[in-house]
Design a protein around this motif. Structure first.
Motif, PDB file in Angstrom:
ATOM      1  N   GLU A 352       0.861  -1.294   0.102  1.00  0.00           N
ATOM      2  CA  GLU A 352      -0.090   0.094   0.037  1.00  0.00           C
ATOM      3  C   GLU A 352       0.985   1.341  -0.048  1.00  0.00           C
ATOM      4  N   GLY A 353       0.102   2.092  -0.437  1.00  0.00           N
ATOM      5  CA  GLY A 353       0.947   3.584  -0.393  1.00  0.00           C
ATOM      6  C   GLY A 353       1.915   4.101  -1.522  1.00  0.00           C
ATOM      7  N   LEU A 354       2.031   3.282  -2.571  1.00  0.00           N
ATOM      8  CA  LEU A 354       3.072   3.600  -3.595  1.00  0.00           C
ATOM      9  C   LEU A 354       2.847   4.923  -4.428  1.00  0.00           C
ATOM     10  N   ASP A 355       1.428   4.984  -4.656  1.00  0.00           N
ATOM     11  CA  ASP A 355       1.164   6.130  -5.481  1.00  0.00           C
ATOM     12  C   ASP A 355       1.585   7.505  -4.663  1.00  0.00           C
ATOM     13  N   ALA A 356       1.214   7.520  -3.465  1.00  0.00           N
ATOM     14  CA  ALA A 356       1.585   9.030  -2.789  1.00  0.00           C
ATOM     15  C   ALA A 356       3.304   8.806  -2.315  1.00  0.00           C
ATOM     16  N   ALA A 357       3.796   7.602  -2.279  1.00  0.00           N
ATOM     17  CA  ALA A 357       5.208   7.767  -2.160  1.00  0.00           C
ATOM     18  C   ALA A 357       5.930   8.391  -3.525  1.00  0.00           C
ATOM     19  N   ALA A 405       9.103   8.989   1.854  1.00  0.00           N
ATOM     20  CA  ALA A 405       8.484   8.341   1.146  1.00  0.00           C
ATOM     21  C   ALA A 405       8.279   7.025   1.693  1.00  0.00           C
ATOM     22  N   LEU A 408       5.091   6.391   3.910  1.00  0.00           N
ATOM     23  CA  LEU A 408       3.856   6.173   3.260  1.00  0.00           C
ATOM     24  C   LEU A 408       3.636   4.833   2.805  1.00  0.00           C
ATOM     25  N   ILE A 409       4.669   3.977   2.512  1.00  0.00           N
ATOM     26  CA  ILE A 409       4.452   2.722   2.221  1.00  0.00           C
ATOM     27  C   ILE A 409       4.141   1.710   3.239  1.00  0.00           C
ATOM     28  N   ASN A 410       3.535   0.561   2.957  1.00  0.00           N
ATOM     29  CA  ASN A 410       3.147  -0.427   3.846  1.00  0.00           C
ATOM     30  C   ASN A 410       2.686  -1.730   3.551  1.00  0.00           C
ATOM     31  N   TRP A 411       3.124  -2.721   4.262  1.00  0.00           N
ATOM     32  CA  TRP A 411       2.569  -3.952   3.995  1.00  0.00           C
ATOM     33  C   TRP A 411       2.910  -4.921   5.357  1.00  0.00           C
TER      34      TRP A 411
END
Ligand code: AMP
Ligand code: GLY
Length: 429
Positions: A352-357, A405, A408-411
């Motif tokens: 999750e969060g790739l686009d925002a990063a 950045a 903002l990413i997570n799994w």
């Protein structure tokens, strides 16, 4: 020109990303590539470790240059197979790739070349007692390495003599790494900061040109604790390494090694990656690799202002290299790894969060181990999953951007180091 990049990691993504910006390159094709590479080039499914398949693909695509390849594919003759079809391939031949394929042979070559390196000896299963005895002659830091390739995992560095002894027994018996470990190298542990110097070679000893130095973070945990990994982050430039150190490494290690190879009738082309330790008595060689470092490539290659396509083509065809120049910007990459990496990485977790990063300024996400699941979602597909990479005028700013950045990413189970480039940037992690 049309360039075929072989592989599927973060290193290959960084190569494709940079090639896509090279004026000399019209088309980038990756085999097999990964979901991140799809945004800068076409991906073609292939077994990257099969030299004949790669050579056939290069023919089918009419590629002007084949680039990349893991150490395994180079050792298996990727460059030889492509060259046999009359095409250019960037990298060493199988014979030259032996420099990484056999640590025992590498040690023989560098000893002949007089390169400063750790005191060491090579043993096979028949010499187990001698190997255990040699350990006792070392001074408190023990290093045991498989002779053959072990996916970056065949090295134990320990202060525990018992652990070193256990490694010797496990390697020589074949229980740890199969045949790769049945011959091993034991060496004295060196201490000091590490340095990765990637040198572009064109077959001419004096034609070799270093790229910008980088520093890699090998251990899984903050403060260099825990097991070795393929590399958990990197940055470039390295403030403690000036032009003087780079020239010293070229004079004391790289050129003598190229000369020793030439004396054996081996012309070295492609990347010669010198892994060094800056010890109290000067730089000493830890290892040679025969390909771009991963993740060093992600912070060194994008800094190039020299056209990467032209540089690699000149190397591959044995021509004089264009002058190697790079930007003054600092680059930092932070590796996001999956749960239980390096022992037994869990895969298949949605990211999750790739686009925002990715929307943050001067941030690039190089994909290392990602895949799309049957619903089209991006999921983890390896140990090292993403390389969150950022550039800025200073290391401190580049690091802030990369960590901003990464936040903002997570799994589930995602892990990363918090201290990449911290010391060099003069901040605490
Ligand atoms: P290698 O597979 O030879 O690249 O070794 C992997 C990592 O192990 C290196 O990057 C170092 O961090 C560490 N290492 C290897 N050899 C030594 C040594 N002689 N002394 C200390 N650390 C070492
Ligand atoms: N980062 C270390 C390597 O590529 O071997």
């Amino acid at each position: 020109m049309r360039v075929l990049v072989v592989g599927s990691g973060g290193r290959e993504h960084a190569l494709c990303w940079t090639l896509a910006r090279s004026a000399s390159v019209d088309e980038v094709i990756a085999a097999p590539g990964n979901p991140g590479i799809e945004s800068v080039g076409r991906c073609v499914s292939i077994d990257p470790k099969d030299p004949a398949a790669v050579a056939q693909l290069a023919d089918d695509l009419d590629a002007n240059l084949v680039l990349g390849g893991s150490e395994e594919s180079l050792v298996r003759g990727l460059v030889d197979a492509v060259q046999a079809r009359g095409r250019h391939a960037f990298g060493p031949t199988a014979q030259a790739a032996h420099l990484e394929g056999s640590k025992a042979w590498m040690k023989e070559v560098v000893a002949e070349a007089g390169v400063p390196t750790a005191r060491h000896a090579t043993f096979t299963a028949a010499d187990q007692d001698a190997a255990l005895q040699f350990l006792t002659t070392l001074d408190g830091l023990y290093v045991v390495k498989t002779d053959g390739l072990a996916g970056g995992k065949g090295v134990v560095v320990t202060e525990s003599l018992d652990e070193a002894r256990d490694a010797v027994r496990a390697y020589l018996s074949g229980s740890a790494f199969g045949d790769a470990g049945r011959t091993l190298v034991i060496e004295e542990g060196m201490r000091g900061p590490e340095l990765s110097l990637l040198v572009v070679c064109n077959g001419d000893v004096d034609g070799a040109a270093p790229l910008a130095p980088a520093q890699d973070f090998k251990r899984i945990g903050d403060g260099d604790v825990g097991p070795n990994t393929g590399g958990m982050g990197a940055y470039s430039p390295v403030p403690i390494v000036g032009d003087g150190v780079v020239e010293q490494v070229m004079v004391e290690a790289v050129r003598p090694t190229l000369r020793a190879l030439a004396a054996r009738g081996i012309e070295y082309r492609g990347i010669l990656y010198a892994g060094l330790m800056l010890t109290a008595v000067g730089p000493k060689l830890v290892e040679y690799n025969v390909r771009f470092g991963d993740p060093e490539c992600q912070v060194v290659v994008p800094r190039l202002t020299t056209d990467l396509g032209e540089l690699c083509l000149a190397s591959a065809s044995g021509k004089p290299l264009p002058e190697v120049r790079c930007s003054t910007d600092a680059w930092v990459t932070v590796v996001l790894a999956s749960e239980s990496y390096p022992a037994s990485p869990r895969t298949g977790d949605p990211i999750e969060g790739l686009d925002a990063a990715e929307a943050l300024p001067s941030v690039v996400l190089f994909h290392a181990g990602t895949a799309r699941d049957d619903r089209g979602r991006l999921v983890t597909a390896g140990g090292r999953v993403l390389n969150v990479t950022a550039s800025a005028p200073t290391l401190g700013e580049a690091r802030d951007r990369a960590y901003g950045a990464a936040a903002l990413i997570n799994w589930p189970g995602m892990q990363f180091r918090h201290d990449i480039a911290a010391e060099a940037a003069g901040v605490s992690a």
